[in-house]
Design an enzyme around this catalytic site. Sequence first.
Site, short mmCIF file in Angstrom:
data_model
loop_
_atom_site.label_atom_id
_atom_site.label_comp_id
_atom_site.label_asym_id
_atom_site.label_seq_id
_atom_site.Cartn_x
_atom_site.Cartn_y
_atom_site.Cartn_z
N GLY A 218 76.63 45.90 68.14
CA GLY A 218 77.60 46.89 67.33
C GLY A 218 79.05 46.31 67.07
O GLY A 218 78.76 45.08 66.57
N GLY A 220 82.90 45.57 65.50
CA GLY A 220 84.76 45.28 66.12
C GLY A 220 84.21 44.52 66.96
O GLY A 220 83.27 43.95 67.59
N LEU A 247 77.06 42.45 69.89
CA LEU A 247 78.58 43.17 71.21
C LEU A 247 77.99 42.67 72.71
O LEU A 247 78.78 42.79 73.40
CB LEU A 247 78.69 44.02 70.29
CG LEU A 247 79.68 44.90 71.11
CD1 LEU A 247 81.04 44.09 70.79
CD2 LEU A 247 80.20 46.35 70.49
N GLY A 290 81.25 37.88 64.47
CA GLY A 290 82.33 37.38 63.86
C GLY A 290 83.15 37.51 65.22
O GLY A 290 84.48 36.72 65.59
N TYR A 291 82.73 37.44 66.51
CA TYR A 291 83.22 36.73 67.63
C TYR A 291 82.00 35.95 68.17
O TYR A 291 81.35 36.02 68.33
CB TYR A 291 83.38 38.11 68.56
CG TYR A 291 84.63 38.47 68.48
CD1 TYR A 291 85.91 38.96 68.02
CD2 TYR A 291 83.98 39.87 66.73
CE1 TYR A 291 86.52 39.61 66.73
CE2 TYR A 291 84.51 41.13 66.50
CZ TYR A 291 86.41 41.05 66.38
OH TYR A 291 86.86 41.63 65.44
N ASP A 333 65.49 40.54 67.02
CA ASP A 333 64.73 41.29 66.27
C ASP A 333 64.43 41.15 65.18
O ASP A 333 63.58 42.03 64.22
CB ASP A 333 64.78 43.09 66.50
CG ASP A 333 66.45 43.03 66.03
OD1 ASP A 333 67.26 42.88 66.42
OD2 ASP A 333 66.41 44.03 65.17
#
Length: 363
Positions: A218, A220, A247, A290-291, A333
């Site tokens: 996901g 964010g 995420l 991103g994290y 995947d």
Amino acid sequence: MTQRYLILEDGSAYPGKAFGSLATTTGELVANSTMNGYQEIISNQIYHNQIIVFTQTSIGNTGLAQNAYESVLPTAKGVIVREYENLATDHFKRISLDRYLKQHRIPGIYDVDTRQIRRHLQEKGNMKASIVDVADEHAFDQLHATVLTNQQVAQVATPKPYPNPDEGANVIVVDFGLKSGILRELSKRDCNVTVVPWDSTSETILDLDPDGVVLSTGPGAPWNLPESVLSMIQKVQTQVPLFGIGLGHELFALANGAKITELRVEHHGSNHPIREIITNEIFFSGQEQGYAVDSKSIDHAKLFITHVDLVNGTVQGLRHRDFPAFSVQFSPDGAPGPKDSVGLFDDFSEFMARRRDSNGENY
């Protein structure tokens, strides 16, 4: 051709030619080095509110296939490419990228030095950008004034449960911005899948009598989700096998006491070498990161590291010491990218089979 501009919040501007929608848009700028699979990338919900810069030279030269979308409604904010080919003439009758972007009001710019943009991001770090008609002072003022949402998951995840039925293990997928590649791999293993909203409680999930639970990818930052999500993971991991991806991996880490840091420059591509620690095997993975999990914050009484990235040293996999619960930062995947790590879905299936054989006791 209509001239348009990509402008960055540090004052940079890149002129190019328009394709796709002519909408004006603002988003976080990210570069993707994947050599193919642009359709899967653009339709991946992890790029919600982001403008994607493709460093691969030519994009749009294969058309789009109906069986390769990672979501029904793409939510990327823009596409930047070096060369654009408007092809849709093969025997599969695929639509062109230009038409696809127009359908979903996503603007594109081509004839841009995308590799130079990537080098700029590596030097300056993550930043906002806009696609505009004129790179004037007003456009930059608008860019600086725009505040990007931190509610990405709520905007892209399903609001209601839905089934992806089969006759095998009963799997609950918690949707934080699910990509279809995860469902494809579960279907290959005959899993009877129910997709549930991101804010589902542990009681709701366990009442569906799952053999296993998947925490999806996901968009964010994971810390923008409420504590109730972590509470759900803490309860579910004690009851059934759990598999976190992207995420989902970050949330699994948070739920078990680790901390998450934001990368200065996001990593997106399909060429990241990953080392599996227990076997010392090296494979390549698809990456939309991103994290990262802070390795120093991991409670080794609860978790141990299973995979690391050989490019930047970030934690790429975790496993719980007491429960059959594990997670990976990368995309096992593929879709697009290597299938080197697709066997992780087999590991998850094996955990579920053991639980069924033991009737859920002492699994």
